[in-house]
Scaffold this active site. Structure first.
Site, PDB file in Angstrom:
ATOM      1  NE  ARG A 108      -3.632   0.909   1.835  1.00 49.87           N
ATOM      2  CZ  ARG A 108      -4.953   1.110   2.415  1.00 49.87           C
ATOM      3  NH1 ARG A 108      -4.989   1.993   3.643  1.00 49.87           N
ATOM      4  NH2 ARG A 108      -5.908   0.680   2.051  1.00 49.87           N
ATOM      5  CG  HIS A 135      -8.424   0.380  -2.617  1.00 48.10           C
ATOM      6  ND1 HIS A 135      -7.788  -0.792  -2.111  1.00 48.10           N
ATOM      7  CD2 HIS A 135      -9.201   0.755  -1.587  1.00 48.10           C
ATOM      8  CE1 HIS A 135      -7.878  -0.656  -0.881  1.00 48.10           C
ATOM      9  NE2 HIS A 135      -8.833  -0.113  -0.484  1.00 48.10           N
ATOM     10  CD  GLN A 138     -13.001  -1.227  -0.516  1.00 46.79           C
ATOM     11  OE1 GLN A 138     -12.280  -1.028   0.580  1.00 46.79           O
ATOM     12  NE2 GLN A 138     -14.355  -1.453  -0.237  1.00 46.79           N
ATOM     13  CG  ASP A 231     -13.154   7.186  -1.054  1.00 47.79           C
ATOM     14  OD1 ASP A 231     -12.952   7.197  -0.148  1.00 47.79           O
ATOM     15  OD2 ASP A 231     -12.128   7.307  -2.093  1.00 47.79           O
ATOM     16  CB  CYS A 272     -13.910   2.275   0.165  1.00 49.56           C
ATOM     17  SG  CYS A 272     -13.383   3.786   0.042  1.00 49.56           S
ATOM     18  NE  ARG A 317     -10.894  -4.428   1.009  1.00 48.09           N
ATOM     19  CZ  ARG A 317      -9.893  -3.629   1.510  1.00 48.09           C
ATOM     20  NH1 ARG A 317     -10.257  -2.519   2.051  1.00 48.09           N
ATOM     21  NH2 ARG A 317      -8.898  -3.523   1.154  1.00 48.09           N
TER      22      ARG A 317
HETATM   23  N1  NVA Z   1      -9.492   7.501  -1.474  1.00 46.77           N
HETATM   24  C1  NVA Z   1      -9.072   6.979  -0.038  1.00 46.77           C
HETATM   25  C2  NVA Z   1      -9.589   5.452  -0.147  1.00 46.77           C
HETATM   26  C3  NVA Z   1      -9.513   5.000   1.090  1.00 46.77           C
HETATM   27  C4  NVA Z   1      -9.531   3.377   1.251  1.00 46.77           C
HETATM   28  C5  NVA Z   1      -7.593   7.232  -0.092  1.00 46.77           C
HETATM   29  O1  NVA Z   1      -6.976   7.026  -1.016  1.00 46.77           O
HETATM   30  O2  NVA Z   1      -7.235   7.781   1.176  1.00 46.77           O
HETATM   31  N1   CP Z   2     -11.308   0.649   2.406  1.00 51.68           N
HETATM   32  C1   CP Z   2     -10.064   0.863   2.988  1.00 51.68           C
HETATM   33  O1   CP Z   2      -9.108   0.327   2.192  1.00 51.68           O
HETATM   34  O2   CP Z   2      -9.733   0.931   4.453  1.00 51.68           O
HETATM   35  P1   CP Z   2      -8.296   1.017   5.120  1.00 51.68           P
HETATM   36  O3   CP Z   2      -7.798   2.294   4.615  1.00 51.68           O
HETATM   37  O4   CP Z   2      -8.611   1.317   6.523  1.00 51.68           O
HETATM   38  O5   CP Z   2      -7.468  -0.048   4.775  1.00 51.68           O
END
Ligand code: NVA
Ligand code: CP
Length: 333
Positions: A108, A135, A138, A231, A272, A317
């Site tokens: 990540r 992502h 997800q 989101d 998400c 998830r």
């Molecule tokens: N768009 C958000 C998704 C989090 C799961 C981010 O990148 O922070």
């Molecule tokens: N939806 C998601 O990816 O959550 P986290 O950022 O908590 O992993």
């Protein structure tokens, strides 16, 4: 032909066929049912996976760790400060080191190019746990959740409101196109996805009986929707300075009862997570003090309503990440 994903990376759904995506959704449902029946799932005993997080996480980290442990695997969690990656050691070298020690690597972080490079040099399956652009883990959870609640995917209309040019909007557009769904990005044109990705997805959607629509009109965007999805307006890694502009531009695209009034009676709400729907978070409180808004991308009313399936989505998830590791590490062959 039977699907065999052994040894494959899971970097973005553009790399996967509709059959392969459907296979992963179905495998997730099977592993979920087995887990609920307390079946021993330790079919990958003796394997180990590295979990690299250059951005924070609740769901993705917990899902990878729990799923790996359920499958009998060991895990090493590398937090944003706990490794040499990118600072003292290149991605290419890190990939070659971790690939010698681990059977699979989750990453990540920031640019999609980083996870692609990790995959290129590691020699083991690499799973994208979120980049700025995509992502994909997800997506399998979201599709499983839609299938569970609405009975199917093909032909369903999914309307995404908010920042449609980042990881969640991009991924949902690709996934809907692959699965023959009707994807609508309903937002200010400033936040429409990039034209080249839209064109690519339009061609994929045409092959699968789906469609891609971009609109700034909420009544048109949400009309007869099966799913309304949103989101956060400011994603991890973006500077605090963008909040004002995002609030000004994206407030008309908040998911609220008005948006749902255009959708089907059976429509569900998805996110998400994490979500800003009340004042129970540090960032939520700061935004309230500065801008006077107590709920952002979704109202508390919608978030807490019967239509909201966000916690099913969060649970899924784990089951879907398990399926992705299971299939790419060859446990199903
Ligand atoms: N768009 C958000 C998704 C989090 C799961 C981010 O990148 O922070
Ligand atoms: N939806 C998601 O990816 O959550 P986290 O950022 O908590 O992993």
């Amino acid at each position: 032909m039977a699907v065999n994903l052994t040894g494959r990376n899971f970097l973005k759904l553009l790399d996967y066929t509709p059959e392969e995506i459907t296979y992963l959704i179905d495998l997730s449902a099977k592993l979920k049912a087995e887990k609920k029946a307390h079946k021993n799932q330790k079919v990958l005993e003796g394997r180990n996976v590295a979990l690299i997080f250059e951005k924070t996480s609740t769901r993705t980290r917990c899902s990878f760790e729990t799923a790996a442990h359920d499958l009998g695997m060991g895990t090493t969690y590398l937090d944003p400060t706990g490794s040499q990656i990118g600072k003292k050691e290149s991605i290419k070298d890190t990939a070659r080191v971790l690939g010698r020690i681990y059977d699979g690597i989750e990453y990540r972080g920031f640019g999609q190019d980083i996870v692609e490079e990790l995959a290129k040099y590691s020699g083991v399956p690499v799973w994208n746990g979120l980049t700025n652009e995509f992502h994909p883990t997800q997506m399998i959870a979201d599709m499983l959740t839609i299938k569970e609640h609405l009975g199917g995917l093909k032909g369903k209309k999914l309307t995404y409101m908010g920042d449609a040019r980042y990881n969640m909007g991009n991924s949902l557009m690709v996934t809907c196109a692959k699965l023959g769904m009707h994807y609508v990005a309903c937002t200010d044109p400033k936040y429409f996805p990039k034209e080249d990705l839209v064109e690519k997805c339009r061609a994929i959607a045409a092959e699968n009986g789906g469609s891609i629509t971009l609109t700034a009109d909420v009544s048109e965007g949400c009309k007869d929707a099966d799913v309304i999805y949103t989101d956060v307006w400011v994603s991890m890694g973006e500077p605090d300075e963008v909040w004002k502009e995002r609030i000004d531009t994206l407030s008309p695209y908040q998911v609220n009862e008005k948006a749902f009034s255009y959708a089907k009676d059976t429509a569900i709400f998805m996110h998400c997570l994490p979500a800003f729907h009340d004042l129970e978070t540090g960032i939520g409180k700061k935004v309230y003090e500065k801008f006077g808004l107590s709920e952002l991308e979704v109202t508390d009313q919608v978030f807490e309503s019967q239509r909201s399936v966000v916690f099913d989505e969060a649970e899924n998830r784990m089951h879907t990440i398990k399926a992705i590791m299971y299939a790419t590490l060859g446990a199903d062959q």
